[in-house]
Design a protein around this motif. Sequence first.
Motif, PDB file in Angstrom:
ATOM      1  N   GLU A 195      49.167  50.564  29.487  1.00  0.00           N
ATOM      2  CA  GLU A 195      49.042  49.400  30.370  1.00  0.00           C
ATOM      3  C   GLU A 195      47.940  49.608  31.408  1.00  0.00           C
ATOM      4  O   GLU A 195      47.209  48.679  31.754  1.00  0.00           O
ATOM      5  N   ILE A 196      47.812  50.839  31.910  1.00  0.00           N
ATOM      6  CA  ILE A 196      46.772  51.123  32.906  1.00  0.00           C
ATOM      7  C   ILE A 196      45.389  50.926  32.306  1.00  0.00           C
ATOM      8  O   ILE A 196      44.506  50.314  32.916  1.00  0.00           O
ATOM      9  N   LYS A 197      45.187  51.422  31.087  1.00  0.00           N
ATOM     10  CA  LYS A 197      43.869  51.314  30.459  1.00  0.00           C
ATOM     11  C   LYS A 197      43.534  49.877  30.071  1.00  0.00           C
ATOM     12  O   LYS A 197      42.369  49.490  30.046  1.00  0.00           O
ATOM     13  N   THR A 201      44.819  47.049  31.588  1.00  0.00           N
ATOM     14  CA  THR A 201      45.024  46.030  32.611  1.00  0.00           C
ATOM     15  C   THR A 201      43.744  45.245  32.872  1.00  0.00           C
ATOM     16  O   THR A 201      42.641  45.792  32.862  1.00  0.00           O
ATOM     17  N   ASP A 252      42.130  47.215  39.408  1.00  0.00           N
ATOM     18  CA  ASP A 252      42.595  48.600  39.422  1.00  0.00           C
ATOM     19  C   ASP A 252      44.041  48.626  38.954  1.00  0.00           C
ATOM     20  O   ASP A 252      44.701  47.598  38.844  1.00  0.00           O
ATOM     21  N   PHE A 253      44.552  49.838  38.697  1.00  0.00           N
ATOM     22  CA  PHE A 253      45.896  49.956  38.142  1.00  0.00           C
ATOM     23  C   PHE A 253      46.948  49.462  39.124  1.00  0.00           C
ATOM     24  O   PHE A 253      47.970  48.900  38.721  1.00  0.00           O
ATOM     25  N   TYR A 254      46.715  49.644  40.433  1.00  0.00           N
ATOM     26  CA  TYR A 254      47.700  49.224  41.431  1.00  0.00           C
ATOM     27  C   TYR A 254      47.854  47.712  41.413  1.00  0.00           C
ATOM     28  O   TYR A 254      48.957  47.181  41.519  1.00  0.00           O
ATOM     29  N   GLY A 277      47.446  45.967  38.816  1.00  0.00           N
ATOM     30  CA  GLY A 277      48.106  45.637  37.564  1.00  0.00           C
ATOM     31  C   GLY A 277      49.610  45.534  37.671  1.00  0.00           C
ATOM     32  O   GLY A 277      50.271  44.946  36.806  1.00  0.00           O
ATOM     33  N   GLU A 306      42.661  56.504  39.643  1.00  0.00           N
ATOM     34  CA  GLU A 306      43.118  55.900  38.390  1.00  0.00           C
ATOM     35  C   GLU A 306      43.132  56.890  37.234  1.00  0.00           C
ATOM     36  O   GLU A 306      44.028  56.849  36.380  1.00  0.00           O
TER      37      GLU A 306
END
Length: 932
Positions: A118-120, A122, A126-128, A130, A188
């Motif tokens: 999910e992080i990659k 999004t 940034d992941f936050y 997401g 990240e």
Amino acid sequence: MLFCVVSFAQTTVKGKIIDNTGLPLPGANIVIVGTSSGTVSDFDGNYTLSVDQEPPFSIRISYTGFETKTIEVTTKNQTVDVTLNEGNSLDEVVISASRTPERIFESPVTVERFGLKEIKNTASADFYGGLENLKGVDVNTNSLTFKSVNTRGFATFANTRFVQLVDGMDNSAPALNFPLGNLLGMTETDVLSVELLPGASSALYGANAFNGILFMRSKSPFDHQGISGYIKRGITSQEAAGDNEYTDLGIRMAYKFSDKFAAKVNFGYLKGTDWYATNYDDKNMNGGTRESNVNYDGVNVYGDNVTINIKDAAPASIQGIIPDVNVSRTGYKEVDLTDYNAESIKADWGLYFRPWENDFEIQYVGKIGSGSTIYQGAQRYRIDNFFLQQHKLEIKNDDFFVRGYITADKAGDTYVMDVAGPNLLQAWKSHQDWFGQYIQTFAGATLGGATEAEAHAAARQVAETGRLVPGTPEFQNAFDQVTSETNFLTGSAFKDESKIYHADANYNFGEKIKFAEIQIGGSHRTYRLNSFGTIYADANDPITYSELGIYTQLQKSVALNEDLELKLTGSVRYDKSELFDGFLSPRISAGLTVNENHNFRASFQSGFRNPDTQSLYIGLQTGLGTLVGGASDIGDRYQRDHAVSSFAQNNLGQPSTITQTADAAYSNSLFASIAGDLSNHDSSSNGSNYVANSNYVKPEQVSSFEVGYRGKFNHFIIDASAYYSSYKDFLANENVAAPLYGDISNFDLTGYDPSNPASVAGLNSDTQQILAALNNGDYVGYQTYTNSEEKVNSYGAAVQVSTKVFNGFDLSANYTYAKMDFDVKGNPDFRTNFNTPEHKVKATFGKTELFKNFGFNVSWRWSDNYFWEASFGDGEVPAFHVLDAQINYRVTSLKSTFKLGATNLLQDEYFTAFGTGFIGSQYYVSWTINNL
């Protein structure tokens, strides 16, 4: 000879890890079963594992979101190529729900997970960001670099009801008692997983895990080695701010020196332009603009909250021609009081030691973070060069951990913008002089035949003559002086060097006791508040107090028959703050698994929240009033000398100054709404309902019931839950007036005639003195912190459905419902700060391999309108919908992924809280290299 023996004893296994579509899986774990020895696959999925072990032995290959495989190695120098089949979200492992690894499918409570995939993928910048796509989650945007995560309502940006842990450390700022988004969080490329528990979590995590808790875990240098990094370049686009450059970069360096020692370093940097706050609506909801409303108080205009009734302030000789209206000074817009520079600089490092080359590990971790952002609490803060640091020492293995860490902060050059505004005006021309000129000019214009509107215009023009103009050296000199002075009567800066000392431990007896999995643990925390008297009541010395907690949990699975398995979990925690009585937080849950495809769960959870540091010990005097905390010893820590009117000196024998402690707000006060105005007093009442005398604060409490389901229906994954929560002892604010003389316990208005306020002969001496104090301004206005007797309930539900469509496209959609059960009309002065929409819908659609090395992802979310209430101001947040999108391309020869993305692609600007800047769009290109 020795070299030959060592060479002969080594066994080398190599190969490639791919998924069932042939795509390489970088970062897959390859571990020798029964040991901690292992490696990870590189960007192309290749791996090489050399061990001092003779075959046969087995290796276990795992990758998040895929089924784990175990393969036997029978010969030296064997090549083992492995294809992993993609699992589903129910197979993912979480730790937070029970403090032990378990499939999310079997979790006893609702838990959300945001993993590497999910992080990659999004579409957020940034992941936050997401995290906004998770069901049941609110992410309120304070500024470009400060987002506040919350679940189930009841929060503002000062979100003291929600906990955020990074590798087990609470990264709340000690001075503020809540996390500043990801300022001291993670880069990240170092994020391994993010888990979120909505609702009460006090049974395992103690005080303040009241609305929920967010866990972020980083990658171990033993498992993830090498250098990886990213850079993002683009623009932010907002109607008010225009298009501005945006840069975000991070680098991770990790190295495994041996099976005993590894280390890593991370660095992150972000710079951009914040969202301009340009809401010029009248904050008092009187309508109009500065030109049309003489008492205008703009939302993002500061200084125009200085207001008086010009008839009351006028000399007796001209009161007859002065209208009975309030007039405010002309303030400064927020854009004139900040440069909107958004910046974040953070770094962390860790040393990891495994003395016996197994799972026993000793680690030291250090973290620092600094930057500039905007924070909105009771006021709008310009947080500039704020500095946070953490240091942790931890000993752990698979069964236990013992850790201790310290968190320290420094306020830097931080100042309060809506305190700076009035004090800038005062520095240029005193409020007394400004209003004096206004009233005299108004009277002269009226006598000259001007209409009331013309007289107001003329009065303001004269009073504003010589005004400091933003951009001029004179303005800048005054601004620099006001924003560096810590006395809020003349300045707006605050100083702080507070600390938190925390230790916690946990032991899991799962391998020792076969009957059930039993855990015990505990924690201890000490606060050391040191604002040098600028924020807290700590002018004489720092304030120190401690909290202690212990807990236990028992978990047991029982096979009822071939198709049914029952998992029971019970836990209880006891917490004791030195300021309050002890408190028990039980949690019980049951999970029933049917046919390995369906899991039903039910739980009862309780939680509590100790009053935060500001609710306890704030001692902040401003030109508009004094904020005092509700700790029982606040009176011993906060006192001020106050000038007494000449009337009281000449007629009541009072001294010229009186020292008043903060205890007066809690033991000798009236509600501020009636101070100086008893014109509506009911003569049949003795006025006892005017007495405030707020209670000192105590912990809030919540009891929550939840049911849920997780399961598979053909190709559909479903996760649903519903809850009902009941809260009591809600922390709230009261505005009171404490007279400088007179005993409130003897306050009695029996026989008082509001139509003839000068006639007080029939009243007792204390009542006469109190009325004299109110009429002559001999009182202090306080905002207190206390618990409300009103009970508040809330309930809600959330459901998510995920599937694959059109030959492998990922499709997921979720819906969240939240509702408060509280008599708002019957309690108009009680503020719950529920602050969440009744309905939210979110959806994502994408494919990691649309064609070779090319993927995309699109996310959409819609929020219903809701009413935001907080101490800064109340207002409607209109419904909004947001579309984010990204496309990505992998270049395997460069071990790189290139991404082109946009947030708020439709450019419909919106805001998530009253008073903040409108959120525009972000467009970016990123290059990520070697991120395993």
